[in-house]
Design a protein around this motif. Structure first.
Motif, PDB file in Angstrom:
ATOM      1  N   MET A 160      -2.580   1.923   4.855  1.00  0.00           N
ATOM      2  CA  MET A 160      -1.240   2.167   5.391  1.00  0.00           C
ATOM      3  C   MET A 160      -1.288   2.411   6.887  1.00  0.00           C
ATOM      4  N   HIS A 181       0.804  -1.221   0.000  1.00  0.00           N
ATOM      5  CA  HIS A 181       0.000   0.000   0.000  1.00  0.00           C
ATOM      6  C   HIS A 181       0.838   1.272   0.000  1.00  0.00           C
ATOM      7  N   THR A 182       1.987   1.237   0.642  1.00  0.00           N
ATOM      8  CA  THR A 182       2.847   2.422   0.654  1.00  0.00           C
ATOM      9  C   THR A 182       3.299   2.767  -0.760  1.00  0.00           C
TER      10      THR A 182
END
Length: 312
Positions: A205, A174-175
């Motif tokens: 995140m 997700h980052t």
């Protein structure tokens, strides 16, 4: 063996010069020192063996060799411009791939896009479209690779960044997905899908795994603490039909789940499914707000492909 020693000496000498030149990190210096020790041990040479030296240094020998290469040999890595016929055929294959995507024949779509890429590998759209097909097949790593290729060809291709974000989200990265969604929005600031997916990725995140939370941060603890849900669950468990099924499962008289060595009863399975359907209907009738809350919770945690499904 004598020539091999001279070559090894030239390499050792070159590596020593790199060390003396400085400008390297401590790890890089240590790696070079280890390499020098390995070469000296393997070939039985050292920097003191001046008799093994040749008239030119290794970089000088390399430069001379490169200068003698034929022009076509040094430029064969440059992209080849496809012919007009190849460009036209690649477009036809891409269009056929798009039709296969609409028909949800994703493997066929991958094949058509791949053939288009073979004919015209400098078209970013072909890679981006194949990335979408890979994602539909669950091959998110393949989608990431194709998005990288598309971005390499056209760094301003917003859809490639958006599809990269989707693929990375599916890989729970997700980052990284946030970075690509932001770039997609920078190139296409009015795209609502990118905005929505960016919010979802940023939320994920921040989320930390919970022992009572389900996949994707589903609030199971909140559900179990909901009085309306627990009341309906209690009513379901007090249902005589469900009690009979559970009693049979415990005693071994029924096997709705198909335990090892036995065959599940069709009637038991049907009854269990029917009871579950009744429970769902009861929840919908008695507490529609709870049902909508659950649906919203699930939707808010799932990135949307939306206009990303549209192939070019």
């Amino acid at each position: 063996m004598a020539e091999q020693k001279r070559l090894a000496y030239a390499i050792v000498r070159f590596l020593h010069e790199q060390l003396r030149g400085g400008g390297m990190s401590p790890d890089a210096q240590e790696s070079l020192e280890v390499a020098i020790q390995c070469l000296e041990t393997a070939f039985g040479v050292s920097l003191d063996d001046q008799n093994l030296a040749v008239s030119q240094t290794l970089p000088e020998i390399f430069e001379a060799a490169v200068g003698k290469e034929p022009e076509h040999t040094r430029t064969n890595s440059e992209p080849i411009t496809p012919s007009e016929d190849d460009v036209a055929e690649a477009e036809r294959l891409k269009t056929e791939g798009n039709e296969q995507m609409k028909a949800e024949n994703f493997e066929a779509a991958v094949s058509f896009y791949g053939k288009a890429i073979e004919l015209n590998p400098s078209n970013a759209v072909y890679f981006c479209n194949r990335a979408a097909a890979y994602s539909k097949l669950g091959n998110y790593a393949g989608a990431v690779r194709d998005c990288e290729r598309a971005i390499g060809i056209d760094p301003n291709y917003s859809k490639a960044y958006g599809r990269m974000g989707l693929a990375l989200s599916s890989l729970n990265k997700h980052t990284e997905a946030v970075v690509y969604y932001k770039k997609a929005l920078e190139l296409d600031p009015d795209n609502d899908t990118y905005k929505s997916n960016l919010k979802i990725a940023e939320q994920k995140m921040k989320e930390t795994p919970s022992p009572t939370g389900g996949p994707g941060g589903f609030d199971l603890a909140g559900l179990l603490n909901n009085p309306g849900f627990m009341s309906m669950a209690s009513n379901l468990m007090n249902n005589p039909q469900v009690q009979q099924l559970m009693s049979g499962m415990i005693s071994g008289g029924h096997n709705p789940m198909g335990a090892a060595g036995t065959s599940p009863s069709t009637n038991d399975l049907a009854s269990l499914i029917q009871a579950g359907q009744q429970f769902a209907q009861q929840m919908q009738q008695q507490n529609p707000e709870l049902i909508e809350q659950l649906r919203s919770q699930i939707r808010s945690r799932t990135p949307s492909a939306s206009n990303e499904d549209q192939q070019e």
